[in-house]
Structures are given as structure tokens and as C-alpha cells.
Design an enzyme around this catalytic site. Sequence first.
Site, PDB file in Angstrom:
ATOM      1  N   GLY A 273       3.076 -11.545  83.874  1.00 39.05           N
ATOM      2  CA  GLY A 273       3.237 -12.438  85.026  1.00 39.05           C
ATOM      3  C   GLY A 273       2.018 -13.319  85.191  1.00 39.05           C
TER       4      GLY A 273
ATOM      5  CB  ALA B 280       3.268  -5.751  92.497  1.00 41.68           C
TER       6      ALA B 280
ATOM      7  CE  LYS C 160       4.712  -3.965  87.651  1.00 42.15           C
ATOM      8  NZ  LYS C 160       4.453  -5.426  87.519  1.00 42.15           N
TER       9      LYS C 160
ATOM     10  N   GLY D 160       9.253 -10.855  86.632  1.00 46.81           N
ATOM     11  CA  GLY D 160       9.113 -11.494  85.317  1.00 46.81           C
ATOM     12  C   GLY D 160       9.974 -10.833  84.255  1.00 46.81           C
TER      13      GLY D 160
ATOM     14  CD  GLU E  30       5.803  -5.654  84.465  1.00 45.53           C
ATOM     15  OE1 GLU E  30       5.278  -6.767  84.423  1.00 45.53           O
ATOM     16  OE2 GLU E  30       6.657  -5.344  85.304  1.00 45.53           O
TER      17      GLU E  30
HETATM   18  C1  5RP Z   1       6.782  -8.917  85.850  1.00 48.10           C
HETATM   19  C2  5RP Z   1       6.232  -8.386  87.107  1.00 48.10           C
HETATM   20  C3  5RP Z   1       5.122  -9.163  87.736  1.00 48.10           C
HETATM   21  O1  5RP Z   1       4.024  -8.348  87.874  1.00 48.10           O
HETATM   22  C4  5RP Z   1       5.568  -9.654  89.103  1.00 48.10           C
HETATM   23  O2  5RP Z   1       6.764 -10.388  88.936  1.00 48.10           O
HETATM   24  C5  5RP Z   1       4.502 -10.524  89.749  1.00 48.10           C
HETATM   25  O3  5RP Z   1       4.357 -11.713  89.038  1.00 48.10           O
HETATM   26  P1  5RP Z   1       3.285 -12.790  89.404  1.00 48.10           P
HETATM   27  O4  5RP Z   1       1.958 -12.195  89.157  1.00 48.10           O
HETATM   28  O5  5RP Z   1       3.612 -13.951  88.481  1.00 48.10           O
HETATM   29  O6  5RP Z   1       3.487 -13.174  90.857  1.00 48.10           O
HETATM   30  O7  5RP Z   1       6.614  -7.369  87.620  1.00 48.10           O
HETATM   31  O8  5RP Z   1       7.880  -8.161  85.408  1.00 48.10           O
END
Ligand code: 5RP
Length: 216
Positions: free
Chosen positions: A30, A87, A98, A101, A107
Site C-alpha cells: 500500500g 491498515a 486490511k 490493496g 499480509e
Molecule cells: C493492502 C492493505 C493496506 O495496508 C491498506 O489498504 C492501507 O493502504 P494505504 O497505506 O495505501 O492507505 O491492507 O492490502
Amino acid sequence: MDARDREKADAAARAVAEVRSGMLVGLGTGTTAAHVVRALGARVRDEGLRVRTVATSLRTERLAIEEGLDLLDFSALASVDIAIDGADEIDPQRRAIKGGGGALFREKVVAASAARMIAVVDSSKLVEKLGRFPLPIEVVPFATTFVRERVRALGVEPVLRPAFTTDQGNVVFDLPFGAIDDPPALAERLRAIPGVLEHGLFLDEIDEVIAGHEFS
Ligand code: 5RP
């Protein structure tokens, strides 16, 4: 960099400051995790920090290689010393959603293996109750329709993430539950559906939350 991104960079830098030479580091996925990878790369280049890393997605793997990090294949490993990941939401009990992404499966495996797991977030991710963010689940394609029906029976309409497959070749449903009253009970129900590879509720994995500050 906008204000939120500056917070993410601050959280990432503070978490990376916890890394010591000799550690095996789990890298998340992410935009916040990308700040982590870049900050770690900078410490390796500038301070001669010696670390080995594993990545939770092909995206992160590419970035880690660009940053010159020593990257190992997690399939040959059972644990990491520290994992640092973003997260989508975190509550006061360090329970998180989570998977925004789409990397929730890898993860979760890496987070579960970590002696210490640090979640790095901007302040917008801190919530009193989980569920405002739609809960992602990774589903094996063979079971797509079956899982959709089983999830509907939980009282939510699953939304298939369009034009997206995970690094395992699976699909993702986003589940807009709204406030989740009992995250452990929901996690159990989702886990009990055959075809659900993993859900995005991280209930026990996170040891520490670093929320970024904005510095102007
Ligand atoms: C990916 C995730 C990421 O950690 C979550 O979506 C947060 O993303 P970002 O740091 O871009 O806000 O779980 O699978």
C-alpha cells in the site's frame, strides 16, 4: 505530498527507526508501506543497516528491489523479526481492517509470523468501531457464486472488486457491513465459509500502532 501522505511518511519513518541490523523485516503493501520500503532503503544506503526482507505482494517486491533491499522468498521461512504494514482502519484495541490493496492474505501470513507487528497509519484510519471501510475477503474463483450467497446470508451485499485478481489469482469481495459489533464472531463466520481464503479482519496480529503526525 498532501497532508495525509505526510502523516503516512512520518508513521513509516518512526516505524523504520525501530529496525536494527540483522533483522528479517516483513514489508507490507500500500501507499504507507511504500513509504516504509523507501525509508528502509534509505537507511540501508545511508547508515549501512544490514537487513533482509520479505514482501507481502509483487508490487512491494518490485519496490524493494528498486530500493536495493535484500529480498527473501517467504515460502522458505517461518517467521520474521518485525513486520511493518499499513491498515484501512484500526480501533482502540489494535484490531484492524486490511486488504484495501488486495494483499490481505500474504499480509496476514507475514503479520502472524512476526515477533513484532507495527501498523503504520495516518490519523484518518483511527476509528472507534471497525466497519466503515468495506471488509475485503479473498475468494478462490471456483467458489465465487457460492461464497456470494453465503455472505448474503450474513446480511450484507458483497461487491466483487472489478478487474482485480490477487497475487494468488483469486478474486476479492468487499463487504460493506457498516459498524461491526462483534469482529471475532464475524471473523469466525467468514472463516467457516469454504472458498474464503482469508478475510481482512486482523484481530490479534498487531502489537503496536504508529499514527503519523503532520509536519508543515
Ligand atoms: C493492502 C492493505 C493496506 O495496508 C491498506 O489498504 C492501507 O493502504 P494505504 O497505506 O495505501 O492507505 O491492507 O492490502
